[in-house]
Motif scaffolding. Sequence first.
Motif, PDB file in Angstrom:
ATOM      1  N   ILE A 191       0.720  -1.165  -0.078  1.00  0.00           N
ATOM      2  CA  ILE A 191      -0.044   0.004   0.020  1.00  0.00           C
ATOM      3  C   ILE A 191       0.915   1.150   0.011  1.00  0.00           C
ATOM      4  O   ILE A 191       0.426   2.306  -0.565  1.00  0.00           O
ATOM      5  CB  ILE A 191      -1.206   0.046   1.119  1.00  0.00           C
ATOM      6  CG1 ILE A 191      -2.024   1.022   0.982  1.00  0.00           C
ATOM      7  CG2 ILE A 191      -0.365   0.383   2.586  1.00  0.00           C
ATOM      8  CD1 ILE A 191      -3.159   0.285  -0.015  1.00  0.00           C
ATOM      9  N   ASN A 192       2.013   1.223   0.752  1.00  0.00           N
ATOM     10  CA  ASN A 192       2.969   2.334   0.637  1.00  0.00           C
ATOM     11  C   ASN A 192       3.564   2.468  -0.562  1.00  0.00           C
ATOM     12  O   ASN A 192       4.078   3.569  -1.034  1.00  0.00           O
ATOM     13  CB  ASN A 192       4.043   2.202   1.948  1.00  0.00           C
ATOM     14  CG  ASN A 192       3.346   2.654   3.215  1.00  0.00           C
ATOM     15  OD1 ASN A 192       3.237   3.852   3.443  1.00  0.00           O
ATOM     16  ND2 ASN A 192       3.065   1.697   3.983  1.00  0.00           N
ATOM     17  N   LEU A 193       3.730   1.537  -1.657  1.00  0.00           N
ATOM     18  CA  LEU A 193       4.504   1.641  -2.769  1.00  0.00           C
ATOM     19  C   LEU A 193       3.584   2.034  -3.896  1.00  0.00           C
ATOM     20  O   LEU A 193       3.829   2.213  -4.986  1.00  0.00           O
ATOM     21  CB  LEU A 193       5.143   0.191  -3.000  1.00  0.00           C
ATOM     22  CG  LEU A 193       6.353  -0.217  -2.262  1.00  0.00           C
ATOM     23  CD1 LEU A 193       6.895  -1.668  -2.600  1.00  0.00           C
ATOM     24  CD2 LEU A 193       7.339   0.572  -2.374  1.00  0.00           C
ATOM     25  N   SER A 194       2.131   1.918  -3.405  1.00  0.00           N
ATOM     26  CA  SER A 194       1.209   2.197  -4.459  1.00  0.00           C
ATOM     27  C   SER A 194       1.170   3.562  -4.809  1.00  0.00           C
ATOM     28  O   SER A 194       1.009   4.476  -3.747  1.00  0.00           O
ATOM     29  CB  SER A 194      -0.220   1.491  -4.169  1.00  0.00           C
ATOM     30  OG  SER A 194      -0.063   0.328  -3.674  1.00  0.00           O
ATOM     31  N   PRO A 195       1.077   4.126  -6.059  1.00  0.00           N
ATOM     32  CA  PRO A 195       0.842   5.427  -6.450  1.00  0.00           C
ATOM     33  C   PRO A 195      -0.499   6.068  -5.735  1.00  0.00           C
ATOM     34  O   PRO A 195      -1.536   5.303  -6.104  1.00  0.00           O
ATOM     35  CB  PRO A 195       0.868   5.483  -7.840  1.00  0.00           C
ATOM     36  CG  PRO A 195       1.186   4.151  -8.241  1.00  0.00           C
ATOM     37  CD  PRO A 195       1.000   3.217  -7.259  1.00  0.00           C
ATOM     38  N   GLY A 196      -0.633   6.850  -4.869  1.00  0.00           N
ATOM     39  CA  GLY A 196      -1.849   7.347  -4.315  1.00  0.00           C
ATOM     40  C   GLY A 196      -2.514   6.685  -2.971  1.00  0.00           C
ATOM     41  O   GLY A 196      -3.264   6.719  -2.450  1.00  0.00           O
ATOM     42  N   GLY A 197      -1.705   5.407  -2.697  1.00  0.00           N
ATOM     43  CA  GLY A 197      -1.718   4.544  -1.625  1.00  0.00           C
ATOM     44  C   GLY A 197      -1.354   5.295  -0.402  1.00  0.00           C
ATOM     45  O   GLY A 197      -0.481   5.893  -0.195  1.00  0.00           O
ATOM     46  N   SER A 198      -2.130   4.968   0.689  1.00  0.00           N
ATOM     47  CA  SER A 198      -1.799   5.489   2.032  1.00  0.00           C
ATOM     48  C   SER A 198      -2.132   4.299   3.252  1.00  0.00           C
ATOM     49  O   SER A 198      -3.338   3.860   3.082  1.00  0.00           O
ATOM     50  CB  SER A 198      -2.239   6.740   2.203  1.00  0.00           C
ATOM     51  OG  SER A 198      -3.611   6.713   2.386  1.00  0.00           O
ATOM     52  N   ASN A 199      -1.569   4.795   4.406  1.00  0.00           N
ATOM     53  CA  ASN A 199      -1.902   3.754   5.286  1.00  0.00           C
ATOM     54  C   ASN A 199      -3.252   4.354   5.875  1.00  0.00           C
ATOM     55  O   ASN A 199      -3.985   3.307   6.449  1.00  0.00           O
ATOM     56  CB  ASN A 199      -0.968   3.860   6.704  1.00  0.00           C
ATOM     57  CG  ASN A 199       0.427   3.284   6.275  1.00  0.00           C
ATOM     58  OD1 ASN A 199       0.200   2.288   5.534  1.00  0.00           O
ATOM     59  ND2 ASN A 199       1.429   3.779   6.899  1.00  0.00           N
ATOM     60  N   ALA A 200      -3.594   5.493   5.663  1.00  0.00           N
ATOM     61  CA  ALA A 200      -5.232   5.984   6.118  1.00  0.00           C
ATOM     62  C   ALA A 200      -5.985   5.228   5.326  1.00  0.00           C
ATOM     63  O   ALA A 200      -7.186   4.675   5.605  1.00  0.00           O
ATOM     64  CB  ALA A 200      -5.337   7.141   5.764  1.00  0.00           C
ATOM     65  N   GLN A 201      -5.813   4.684   4.044  1.00  0.00           N
ATOM     66  CA  GLN A 201      -6.677   4.058   3.095  1.00  0.00           C
ATOM     67  C   GLN A 201      -6.771   2.724   3.771  1.00  0.00           C
ATOM     68  O   GLN A 201      -7.912   2.131   3.631  1.00  0.00           O
ATOM     69  CB  GLN A 201      -6.094   4.067   1.664  1.00  0.00           C
ATOM     70  CG  GLN A 201      -7.109   3.518   0.675  1.00  0.00           C
ATOM     71  CD  GLN A 201      -6.625   3.856  -0.783  1.00  0.00           C
ATOM     72  OE1 GLN A 201      -5.385   4.005  -0.934  1.00  0.00           O
ATOM     73  NE2 GLN A 201      -7.344   3.626  -1.701  1.00  0.00           N
TER      74      GLN A 201
END
Length: 302
Positions: free
Chosen positions: A105-115
């Motif tokens: 999720i941290n490597l994903s473009p636009g991904g975040s831990n909040a998501q």
Amino acid sequence: MDLLNYAFMQRALIAATLVGLTAPAIGTYLVQRRQAIMGDGIGHVAMTGVALGVLFNTSPIWMATLVAVVGAVGMELIRSRGKTSGDIALALLFYGGMAGGVMIINLSPGGSNAQLLSYLFGSITTVSTADVTAAVVLAAVVLAVAVGLRRQLFAVCQDEEFARVSGLPVRLLNLLIAVTAAVTVTVAMRIVGLLLVSAMMVIPVAAAQRVTRGFAVTLFLAMGIGTAVSLAGTVTTYYVEAPSGAAIVLLAIAVFLLMTLASAPLARRRARAAAAEAAACGIGVPAPRAGAAPEPGEAVRV
């Protein structure tokens, strides 16, 4: 009720109903097999599926379903071998799934831990129409298996050797339980959350076992309890800003405590009835201990 005027609450209540029905339905078999922790493990593995869905810009629910099913099959194969090293293999699978989800999720473009947090603890405001559609399809599969095949699944959970001698496809049914549990996790993750879904597989079942003895009665009462607390918890989070999963699980625990208190007088009535029946037959039988309740997995009548 004004909350029904909002589309997101309508979707959340539908999803909560599906969670309340499916999680205890498959959880009844996991409790019977003393594998209550399996739902928690599948939830860890499903995190990787959610992250992959974000990474590839596809539906997190369907990707999580795929990954969770693969993980559940792996868990069942490890369990069936019965080796001591199986515990280590399962631990690697559980924690690897969680770590993989956080990393991806941290490597994903636009991904975040909040998501990712909305999938970990549930969030009623993020339930989309696509999520509800997927949940309806998956829940229909779970209920068809859990209710339609309850006699065969119960036989396997109660005594695998006897089920095998009876001609039942034990390995296939075991895999079916594992796959159905994986599907249930993905149905519940938007409302309850991946980290709390195991609680909804276990607590309503444990609560039902306090006051029931027959397997079928336990199954359907657990589904009723699950539905009630899921709807009540979802409504609560509309008025109180809190994660829906936490509210649902706390309500389930409260019901379990109430059922535990109610089981004491029920056990005394059963003891008096058994003593009266024994006296009428001219025999003596030891009366059950007052306040005793059926242990998890004790219900043996279908």
